[in-house]
Design a protein around this motif. Sequence first.
Motif, short mmCIF file in Angstrom:
data_model
loop_
_atom_site.label_atom_id
_atom_site.label_comp_id
_atom_site.label_asym_id
_atom_site.label_seq_id
_atom_site.Cartn_x
_atom_site.Cartn_y
_atom_site.Cartn_z
N CYS A 322 1.30 -1.49 0.17
CA CYS A 322 0.54 0.06 -0.13
C CYS A 322 1.17 1.10 0.02
N GLY A 323 0.60 2.08 -0.42
CA GLY A 323 1.21 3.81 -0.01
C GLY A 323 2.37 3.95 -0.71
N SER A 324 3.69 3.93 -0.02
CA SER A 324 4.33 4.39 -0.43
C SER A 324 5.62 2.68 -0.45
N SER A 325 4.36 2.06 0.10
CA SER A 325 4.98 0.98 -0.31
C SER A 325 5.25 -0.14 -1.71
N VAL A 368 5.35 -5.69 0.39
CA VAL A 368 6.35 -5.13 0.98
C VAL A 368 5.55 -3.79 2.16
N SER A 369 6.30 -3.89 3.85
CA SER A 369 5.14 -2.84 4.43
C SER A 369 6.53 -2.28 5.18
N GLN A 370 6.60 -1.00 5.53
CA GLN A 370 7.61 -0.69 6.56
C GLN A 370 7.39 -0.92 8.24
N SER A 371 5.86 -0.96 8.43
CA SER A 371 4.99 -1.21 9.49
C SER A 371 5.18 -3.20 10.15
N THR A 374 0.13 -3.71 8.10
CA THR A 374 -0.93 -2.83 7.88
C THR A 374 -1.72 -3.83 7.25
N ALA A 422 6.54 8.01 5.10
CA ALA A 422 7.52 7.35 4.86
C ALA A 422 8.75 8.18 4.02
N GLN A 429 13.29 0.54 1.58
CA GLN A 429 12.31 -0.12 0.93
C GLN A 429 13.30 -0.71 -0.55
N LEU A 506 1.89 11.38 -3.80
CA LEU A 506 1.79 11.26 -2.76
C LEU A 506 2.00 12.00 -1.41
N LYS A 507 3.83 12.36 -1.26
CA LYS A 507 3.76 12.85 -0.42
C LYS A 507 3.29 14.43 -0.37
N GLU A 510 -0.14 14.26 1.33
CA GLU A 510 -0.01 13.78 2.50
C GLU A 510 0.35 14.65 3.56
N LYS A 625 0.71 6.11 11.44
CA LYS A 625 1.79 5.45 10.78
C LYS A 625 1.53 3.80 10.18
N VAL A 627 -2.07 1.48 9.72
CA VAL A 627 -2.91 1.06 9.19
C VAL A 627 -3.14 0.09 9.62
C1 F6R Z 1 2.94 7.28 3.08
C2 F6R Z 1 3.01 5.93 3.98
C3 F6R Z 1 2.15 5.36 3.26
C4 F6R Z 1 2.22 4.18 4.08
C5 F6R Z 1 0.98 3.22 3.40
C6 F6R Z 1 1.56 1.00 3.84
O1 F6R Z 1 4.10 8.12 3.30
O2 F6R Z 1 3.22 6.36 5.03
O3 F6R Z 1 1.49 5.24 2.32
O4 F6R Z 1 3.34 3.68 3.01
O5 F6R Z 1 0.35 2.84 4.67
O6 F6R Z 1 2.05 1.16 5.73
P1 F6R Z 1 2.91 0.41 5.04
O7 F6R Z 1 4.30 0.04 4.65
O8 F6R Z 1 3.39 -0.04 7.08
O9 F6R Z 1 2.29 -0.47 5.63
#
Ligand code: F6R
Length: 630
Positions: A322-325, A368-371, A374, A422, A429, A506-507, A510, A625, A627
């Motif tokens: 999702c999103g930046s990922s 792909v997910s920073q957290s 999600t 992000a 990533q 997107l940036k 946001e 941060k 979701v």
């Molecule tokens: C953009 C941002 C979001 C996340 C998205 C996915 O700056 O932070 O678009 O990239 O919510 O989140 P993760 O990577 O945690 O799955």
Amino acid sequence: MCGIIAVTGGDEVLDVILDGLARLEYRGYDSAGLALTTVRDDATVVDSDLEGVAPVTLWRARAADGTRSLDHLAKQAEGASRPVRAGIGHTRWATHGRPSEGNAHPHLDCTGRIAVVHNGIIENHAELAAELTGAGHRLRSETDTEVVVHLVEAALAAGAPGLAAAVRAALARVRGAFALAVLAVDEPDLVVAARRVSPLVVGMTSSSAFLASDIPALLGRTDRFYVLDDDQLAELRPGSLVVTTLDGDPVEPVATTVEWDLDAARKDGFDDFMSKEIHEQPTAVANTLLDRVHADGHLVLDELRVGHDVLAGIDKVFVVACGSSYHAGLMAKYAMEHWARLPVEIDIASEFRYRDPVVDEGTLVVGVSQSGETVDTLQALREAKRKGARVLVVCNVVDASMTREADAVLYTRAGPEIGVAATKTHLAQITALLLLALTLAQVRGTLEDADVRLLLGDLHALPDKVGLAVDRGDDVLAVAEQVRDASAFLFLGRHVGYPVALEGALKLKELSYLRAEGFPAGELKHGPIALVEPGTVVLGVATRTGLWEKMMANVAEVRSRGATIVLVANDGDEETAGLADAVLWVPATHPLLSPVVDVVPFQLFAYALARLHGYDVDRPRNLAKVVTVE
Ligand code: F6R
């Protein structure tokens, strides 16, 4: 990001450690620990060897309850004997080994007489661990750090004249990045510290000495600070500091003046976390590359948990995020297809789940997910698993839900990201996905070794190039000032520049709450060009990535309709600059790696516009941060 605190001397060693750990909390952590040299006050000495000598012990406590760890440590510490002579403490953000008490620092040697805390990554930990185990050492954790304390133990056993000499000998064996502090029973007032890459700062008073990985942990304790340089070793005793190089040459420490309050210090002097995190991007990229390339030039992603035979048998890759990922996945798709000759599909996770995608045992589904939490991505990966696919997760949080369920994990090592948007996790990533693309190419034999070596060279050059792009914040601000009153922004790119455009839009949405859309530039005349009118700001990715001429033809189309043109261009490319109203300069890199560098000015642009409009860049409205709702 891990944090270190240490102190020797004074009556408040334990308080300084506990308070320092609490002040390091903002860096993010999953577990924590401390070790103290204490003098037992509860026993009459019966051992004749020790008669007349205070029996010093090394006392350790660790806790792995996330953000409750510090409370638990404080409770345990009530049981430590007094007085305390010196101590080291650590907050851990897991990289090697999951978050657990056993992996929390400090780590002890086999005898329990030496303790170490460490930030960074020991690249050659696997070979050192094998050697140490072969020599009879018992390693108890899954961390890369533990080898250091056993190397110190071995050096002392081999006759090193004291702890500092033993640490020096140990570090001569180590490759990678480190900031560390070592404490030992035999020299209970001494803390030995050393650094390479990861930061360390020393604070001094006339009766004590402090050490920390950043200044906030020490503010208010002293105003005499010394920042250690790379490859330096410091010996801290109450009221005394001796600094040498790792080779043993003396160094005259130079005091640093610090005028920050606690809040400014936590942000390292930056105005906000987003700006700090943008500046941490070179390190995030470098750490993500660290220890993943073997000396023979082969990539081995040890933590993947699936063999090369499995990767070699894959016939299709599906990226979900999702999103930046999602944008990171899209940026890497081009390299994966080109290098590994595999079909790569990419989908928004919330769409993938509900569309009965065609995946089977031969498909590698990459989440792909920073957290790592999600819910859309998590459910999409579960769906893929149900259909028999192999699931690999690229994630910044060790032991997150996605990583526990995946067949394979590739960690980005950006450290915790506090700003909601992000930035550094996004660059990490893309880097991790490029490493995966190269690995797939290597195991499938679709690239010659010589080509892989060249590409690895280009990858390792990225941190410096990202650093150059990051340092141009003032230039980007000047461009943002020129267009601060615009209300419509169109981001355009082709090929790898297309996802860069999507991320730029997107940036901006946001952070600045402005209308911004990203499009593939070739698609312009199929509709989006109707949006263009005088006053529209068009931001184009015009670096020399192969489709430059076609991109410039698209730029001409919007220019002739009155748009203000801002182009991301390679340093020195005056031809491109001649066709723009303003330029965002970036260093050139390999076309397939270019998103890692080219996206940086768009981050800075969104940041600058948000600040010009007076918005909170760390906490944009309506965003979270993590979701965890659909
Ligand atoms: C953009 C941002 C979001 C996340 C998205 C996915 O700056 O932070 O678009 O990239 O919510 O989140 P993760 O990577 O945690 O799955």
